[in-house]
Write a protein that holds these residues in place. Structure first.
Motif, short mmCIF file in Angstrom:
data_model
loop_
_atom_site.label_atom_id
_atom_site.label_comp_id
_atom_site.label_asym_id
_atom_site.label_seq_id
_atom_site.Cartn_x
_atom_site.Cartn_y
_atom_site.Cartn_z
N ASN A 30 0.86 -1.04 0.05
CA ASN A 30 0.49 0.50 0.11
C ASN A 30 0.66 1.06 -0.14
O ASN A 30 1.76 1.51 0.21
CB ASN A 30 -0.99 0.04 0.91
N GLU A 31 0.46 2.46 -0.55
CA GLU A 31 1.35 3.41 -0.43
C GLU A 31 -0.17 4.92 -0.68
O GLU A 31 -1.00 4.19 -1.13
CB GLU A 31 1.90 3.44 -1.41
N ASP A 32 0.29 6.00 -0.32
CA ASP A 32 -0.17 7.12 0.10
C ASP A 32 1.46 8.33 -0.14
O ASP A 32 0.89 8.76 0.44
CB ASP A 32 -0.55 6.93 1.48
N PRO A 33 0.94 9.18 -1.21
CA PRO A 33 1.52 9.92 -2.48
C PRO A 33 1.33 11.18 -1.17
O PRO A 33 2.06 12.16 -0.93
CB PRO A 33 1.49 10.54 -3.26
N THR A 35 0.92 11.83 2.29
CA THR A 35 1.29 11.91 3.48
C THR A 35 2.72 11.02 3.47
O THR A 35 3.47 10.92 4.25
CB THR A 35 1.03 10.70 4.29
N THR A 37 4.05 7.75 2.66
CA THR A 37 4.00 5.87 2.84
C THR A 37 4.06 5.44 2.36
O THR A 37 3.35 5.85 1.41
CB THR A 37 2.67 6.17 4.13
N ALA A 38 4.52 4.34 2.82
CA ALA A 38 4.11 3.43 1.61
C ALA A 38 5.20 1.74 2.39
O ALA A 38 5.39 1.99 3.29
CB ALA A 38 6.20 3.40 0.88
N ILE A 40 6.45 -2.19 2.04
CA ILE A 40 6.11 -3.04 1.43
C ILE A 40 6.10 -4.69 2.08
O ILE A 40 7.12 -4.22 3.27
CB ILE A 40 8.06 -2.32 0.39
N LEU A 56 8.28 -3.71 5.91
CA LEU A 56 8.97 -1.82 5.61
C LEU A 56 7.27 -1.00 6.19
O LEU A 56 6.58 -0.60 4.97
CB LEU A 56 10.23 -1.36 5.22
N LEU A 58 7.83 2.60 5.74
CA LEU A 58 8.06 3.35 5.68
C LEU A 58 7.61 5.32 5.54
O LEU A 58 6.00 5.33 5.17
CB LEU A 58 8.11 4.22 4.04
N HIS A 116 -0.37 -9.38 9.50
CA HIS A 116 0.41 -8.65 9.26
C HIS A 116 0.06 -7.94 7.84
O HIS A 116 -0.16 -7.04 7.73
CB HIS A 116 1.76 -8.64 9.73
N PHE A 122 -3.60 -2.62 1.26
CA PHE A 122 -4.93 -2.13 0.14
C PHE A 122 -5.43 -2.78 0.36
O PHE A 122 -5.23 -3.89 -0.02
CB PHE A 122 -4.27 -1.52 -0.79
N ARG A 125 -12.48 -1.42 -1.24
CA ARG A 125 -13.62 -0.76 -0.61
C ARG A 125 -13.98 -0.32 -0.72
O ARG A 125 -14.42 0.36 -2.52
CB ARG A 125 -12.95 0.60 0.54
N PHE A 126 -15.47 -0.30 -0.95
CA PHE A 126 -17.05 0.07 -1.00
C PHE A 126 -17.52 0.79 -0.57
O PHE A 126 -18.47 0.67 0.36
CB PHE A 126 -17.54 -1.40 -1.61
N ILE A 302 -18.84 3.38 4.00
CA ILE A 302 -17.61 2.61 3.49
C ILE A 302 -16.91 1.67 3.80
O ILE A 302 -17.19 1.23 5.31
CB ILE A 302 -15.98 3.69 3.63
N ARG B 34 2.11 15.69 8.50
CA ARG B 34 1.02 14.81 8.15
C ARG B 34 1.66 14.56 6.25
O ARG B 34 1.60 13.93 5.80
CB ARG B 34 -0.52 14.87 8.19
N HIS B 62 7.65 11.84 -2.03
CA HIS B 62 7.11 10.62 -2.15
C HIS B 62 7.81 9.63 -2.78
O HIS B 62 9.15 9.93 -3.32
CB HIS B 62 5.94 9.95 -3.06
#
Lengths: 324, 324
Positions: A30-33, A35, A37-38, A40, A56, A58, A116, A122, A125-126, A302, B34, B62
């Motif tokens: 998963n990642e979020d540009p 914030t 964060t990633a 891996i 990790l 990150l 974990h 990711f 979600r609906f 959601i 954030r 990112h």
């Protein structure tokens, strides 16, 4: 002591720098540009054993307070111009290396279990629409099926068997009383990140659906006491900087109210429509529009694919469709 | 050409690396841990002139897609262990320097005006409660005082004098019709950042307060057409991944609906309670609870100190207080 236990002990030691260097990348979970964060997934081996799953988590570091004043003169190693237009000039840049100002922070989970991996992946979600009928036939039976001991920790707080030293305010009255304490997500220091939880004493309200006009004294008491108490306790916070709200679905089914500072948007999902309901709006709806507003209303929210409610919701056709 | 114009031309050139290095820090205008962004104010001098105000809008980069697979082996220069507990290990770290993977991006505004400084500065914000009375006496007159030409750009879109090549869908019907087009914030490529705006053809709805049950056909038509059209146009997006909502206060007073992907939370404030209202909830309230729900309801929202409405709202006591 069995050899199993020995193995266990061995793997729980801190990995060496050489081992970390050999982390074998498998995939991005998963990642979020926004914030930076990633999460891996990879394999990390301890010298004598098979490589084990490792995660990790990150996150890029924020610019530090000590860093900003000296940024240009001491911290920026290189400006790389990318474009410009009139008074606007765009650059990328590199910073100098300095242990005092790390580039990132990371949590290594090693060895990581399937749980974990699922937790940090990711999840599709609906948007679903919980009609009163769907609440009665699916959600309410689900809530009632949850083992009571799942919220034993809430009762421990209310009876002061645990966390009693963290209590900020208690109003003891049985039908309108509650305990106010800091949420675990708050460092209890940074005022603009203030995050408190008010847990009511009564045990008969599972969620927003159970609220009716008979609860107006409780809701108004929560509002009044919290808006009065917090600015007294934390000078520098005004009552018109506090956001009081309820989640639906909540994470546990004993009525509680979230209290956060307006500037705390590190909880973006937590204050979004289709999840959060302003206490003031709840009071409005029960007082001005219908005494059983939350029994009658269709709630849109959601739901993640891994949610225990998802399969049944999906079967009954609760996912948002073109027809209303 | 006057010397003034010459001066102007001179200052609008691109600053040299030496000049950038001499940026004199004055203060932090705003920052967000954030999103790892910081706005700072300073002085930058061009060789022959007095130093002028300059703003740096900084944002950490990112992790890149090409960077994550090689992170541990090639990009991480140093792991700095900070703590550990069982399977959890925490580190700070430094990355190697590589122009391909910049540490930050930045916009330099130079010379910056007072307006720029205000725009990028932190603004105190207050929760206010807009009662029906406050709407009638303060907000409505304010809306009516806005020069009509302020929304000429909306009428230009509706009459196809501008942006007509950007229109995705038009429903021409007078009372329930609308034009759907991408919001300027969307790159029109990344599906999970999808952001569209539906602007209605009729000109008699200024904001959510004007909605009543006579508008249900309009609201339902918006919902149906958008939920049908978007998944057809963008395969990979489902109708239950779309969030349709309205702002109050809106940024312009001609009725429009925001359409975003569930995963688009780069607009955290834009989908928060006390700002955004789910179209489905609006329909529920008008259809099930009161035909004039939005005329009767008290709406709670955030107002910044620089908002033109703030002084009057403050005078009338609209800021949230202990009393309901």
């Amino acid at each position: 002591m069995s050899s199993q236990v020995n193995d266990d002990t061995k793997i729980r030691r801190v990995p060496t720098n050489e081992e970390l260097k050999e982390f074998e990348f498998i995939q991005v979970l998963n990642e979020d540009p926004r914030t930076k964060t990633a999460n891996i997934l990879g394999k990390l081996k301890s010298s004598s054993e098979e490589p084990k799953d490792a995660i990790l988590l990150l996150e890029k570091s924020h610019f530090g307070n000590q860093e900003l004043p000296i940024l240009s003169k001491e911290r920026i190693l290189q400006w790389i111009a990318t474009d410009n237009n009139d008074i606007y000039h765009w650059y990328n840049g590199l910073l100098t290396k300095d242990e005092k100002f790390p580039d990132f922070k990371v949590t290594l989970i090693w060895p990581a279990t399937e749980t974990h991996i699922r937790k940090y992946s990711f999840q599709p979600r609906f948007l679903i629409r919980e009609t009163p009928h769907i609440y009665e036939t699916i959600v309410k039976p689900y809530i009632e099926s949850i083992p009571p001991n799942r919220i034993q920790w809430v009762y421990n707080i209310l009876s002061k068997k645990s966390e009693s030293e963290r209590i900020l305010l208690e109003v003891e009255e049985e039908s309108t009383g509650f305990i106010l304490l800091p949420d675990m997500k708050w460092d209890t220091v940074t005022l603009e990140n203030l995050y408190l939880i008010a847990i009511v004493h009564r045990r008969d309200i599972r969620c927003i659906r159970d609220l009716n006009d008979s609860h107006l004294p409780l809701l108004k008491n929560l509002r009044r006491q919290i808006l009065q108490f917090v600015p007294q306790k934390y000078s520098g916070i005004r009552s018109d900087e506090l956001r009081l709200f309820v989640h639906h679905l909540p994470s546990y089914y004993h009525f509680h109210v979230h209290v956060t500072h307006l500037r705390n948007d590190t909880i973006a999902g937590g204050i979004a429509i289709a999840k959060a309901y302003l206490l003031d709006d709840i009071i409005e709806n029960l007082e001005k529009f219908a005494q059983d507003y939350y029994k009658k209303v269709t709630l849109t929210y959601i739901l993640g694919e891994n949610d225990p409610l998802f399969p049944q919701m999906n079967d009954i056709g609760a996912r948002v469709t073109v027809d209303v």
